[in-house]
Design a protein around this motif. Structure first.
Motif, PDB file in Angstrom:
ATOM      1  N   SER A  25       0.821  -1.223   0.000  1.00 11.96           N
ATOM      2  CA  SER A  25       0.000   0.000   0.000  1.00 11.96           C
ATOM      3  C   SER A  25       0.846   1.261   0.000  1.00 11.96           C
ATOM      4  O   SER A  25       0.319   2.352  -0.181  1.00 11.96           O
ATOM      5  CB  SER A  25      -0.944  -0.008   1.203  1.00 11.96           C
ATOM      6  OG  SER A  25      -0.220  -0.076   2.417  1.00 11.96           O
ATOM      7  N   GLY A  26       2.167   1.127   0.199  1.00 12.32           N
ATOM      8  CA  GLY A  26       3.036   2.302   0.288  1.00 12.32           C
ATOM      9  C   GLY A  26       3.291   2.657   1.744  1.00 12.32           C
ATOM     10  O   GLY A  26       3.108   1.817   2.629  1.00 12.32           O
ATOM     11  N   LYS A  28       2.793   4.022   5.431  1.00 10.38           N
ATOM     12  CA  LYS A  28       1.616   3.967   6.285  1.00 10.38           C
ATOM     13  C   LYS A  28       1.767   4.959   7.432  1.00 10.38           C
ATOM     14  O   LYS A  28       2.881   5.301   7.835  1.00 10.38           O
ATOM     15  CB  LYS A  28       1.465   2.562   6.854  1.00 10.38           C
ATOM     16  CG  LYS A  28       1.443   1.498   5.758  1.00 10.38           C
ATOM     17  CD  LYS A  28       0.881   0.195   6.255  1.00 10.38           C
ATOM     18  CE  LYS A  28       1.936  -0.722   6.791  1.00 10.38           C
ATOM     19  NZ  LYS A  28       1.403  -2.103   6.982  1.00 10.38           N
ATOM     20  N   SER A 184       6.796   1.412   6.960  1.00 14.54           N
ATOM     21  CA  SER A 184       6.698   0.525   5.798  1.00 14.54           C
ATOM     22  C   SER A 184       6.595  -0.904   6.309  1.00 14.54           C
ATOM     23  O   SER A 184       7.292  -1.289   7.253  1.00 14.54           O
ATOM     24  CB  SER A 184       7.918   0.679   4.881  1.00 14.54           C
ATOM     25  OG  SER A 184       9.091   0.235   5.527  1.00 14.54           O
TER      26      SER A 184
ATOM     27  N   SER B  29      -0.207   7.166   2.198  1.00 13.72           N
ATOM     28  CA  SER B  29       0.373   6.484   1.052  1.00 13.72           C
ATOM     29  C   SER B  29       0.124   7.301  -0.212  1.00 13.72           C
ATOM     30  O   SER B  29      -0.880   7.993  -0.336  1.00 13.72           O
ATOM     31  CB  SER B  29      -0.232   5.092   0.912  1.00 13.72           C
ATOM     32  OG  SER B  29      -1.644   5.145   0.877  1.00 13.72           O
ATOM     33  N   GLN B  87       2.518   2.670  -6.964  1.00  6.39           N
ATOM     34  CA  GLN B  87       3.172   3.556  -5.992  1.00  6.39           C
ATOM     35  C   GLN B  87       3.791   4.756  -6.704  1.00  6.39           C
ATOM     36  O   GLN B  87       4.415   4.621  -7.759  1.00  6.39           O
ATOM     37  CB  GLN B  87       4.245   2.795  -5.192  1.00  6.39           C
ATOM     38  CG  GLN B  87       3.632   1.802  -4.198  1.00  6.39           C
ATOM     39  CD  GLN B  87       4.648   1.217  -3.222  1.00  6.39           C
ATOM     40  OE1 GLN B  87       5.826   1.570  -3.232  1.00  6.39           O
ATOM     41  NE2 GLN B  87       4.173   0.307  -2.369  1.00  6.39           N
ATOM     42  N   ALA B 182       5.766   9.664   0.515  1.00  8.71           N
ATOM     43  CA  ALA B 182       4.663   9.739   1.478  1.00  8.71           C
ATOM     44  C   ALA B 182       4.016  11.107   1.321  1.00  8.71           C
ATOM     45  O   ALA B 182       4.668  12.067   0.906  1.00  8.71           O
ATOM     46  CB  ALA B 182       5.187   9.553   2.893  1.00  8.71           C
TER      47      ALA B 182
END
Lengths: 219, 219
Positions: A25-26, A28, A184, B29, B87, B182
């Motif tokens: 999800s990238g 967090k 991550s 994210s 991403q 991010a």
């Protein structure tokens, strides 16, 4: 580039799949959630799934597995109707991570992990003194996600306690200046470095960088 | 520390409240979601709410407002049943941000924003060539969040295309090495710098730092 197919994921050991999928999800959010039951027993749990749901009304959500190690948190929220969300910063991320250990119900993770519970007047759930951004939340709804036995906990912001210098003129909170971390996977903790704030995007107009040297807000 | 109460939030202008509340959840994210309708019209939208739901089965979710500028994305997902999550990395974050502009339905944000659609064989939805981690998703369920007219889109991972060097022995994906960013608030983009990976937490045992120099995985 390598392509991992469904069968490759199915063939992974459980812990390997958990590591892998938790990275997809990238980055967090890093928060600890503070609760208190009716016998004044406190609980604190690190949660990497807090997500923005909407700003008017101000709603935040997070994902929880009702039968997992974090079940005390959900039980306390359903019992008391309130909880706090506390951003995790570099100065206490090890203690925050330690709250994920399987402590028994009668142990306060605040005490076991070396963090300090404090209270906003009249609010039942403790916040974390070490956190630079703490939010008092009121439970709105627990929405079951039946396909994998998890739930989305929906809550409304009741108060926010934050260092005022971090709040800019336009409402933006410079959470990087607060030392807030990003996560991550299951266990990676990261500092951040802002590349840019970008202007509101419009068709046929290139995005510009916003000035990030705005003065602090005087509400 | 300043305490912002419910009434302070209610008194903010809409855009100020949106800026403020969008920062509360912590770092978010950064992903773009690729879809294609039945007339081969592509769509791409930046989404900062992708969240891990579970690893077995591998489920990811994201939050969407059905009547917002991103509604074409949801319509395409419901029509085709599939989408990609890509991403966002430093080399294309400005283009990714630009996808949030209000383009009309017959414009592909890939083309308008200078990003490249590619296809995994047989999969209907385009992924983003510029992304270093792309995920093919199958829709599982759209769960309405009735209190604020949003929805949680639940999907299952069908495939993952990623630079293999980033995948470590234990399944952890070093998304920092991929340049993944991010997001803070509505418009802040951040690089990261790993502070540590921490060991699985156990009661009465202090967490240790994991060695992050693991070799790449050979599945």
């Amino acid at each position: 580039m390598k392509t991992y197919k469904q069968q490759d994921l199915a063939n992974m050991k459980n812990i390997e799949r958990a590591c892998f999928v938790n990275c997809l999800s990238g980055f967090k959010s890093a928060n600890v959630i503070g609760t208190r039951d009716r016998r004044q027993q406190d609980n604190l749990a690190i949660i990497s799934s807090v997500v923005h749901l909407g700003s008017n009304p101000p709603f935040l959500g997070f994902i929880m597995r009702p039968h997992s190690v974090t079940r005390h948190t959900l039980e306390n929220i359903e019992e008391s109707g309130v909880y706090t969300i506390n951003q995790v910063s570099e100065k206490f991320f090890r203690q925050a991570h330690q709250t994920s250990a399987r402590y028994s119900r009668d142990v306060s993770e605040f005490e076991a992990c070396g963090l300090t519970p404090e209270f906003e007047d009249g609010f039942h759930a403790p916040y974390v003194a070490e956190s630079a951004l703490r939010i008092g939340m009121q439970l709105v709804e627990v929405i079951p996600i039946q396909h994998n036995d998890t739930a989305l906990i929906v809550g409304e912001v009741r108060w926010v306690k934050v260092e005022e210098e971090a709040v800019k003129n336009d409402g933006y909170i410079d959470i990087e200046s607060l030392g807030t971390m990003a996560i991550s996977g299951l266990d990676g903790y990261h500092r951040t470095q802002r590349a840019a704030r970008l202007s509101y995007a419009k068709p046929d107009e290139p995005v510009k960088e916003l000035d990030s040297n705005e003065s602090s807000k005087d509400l």
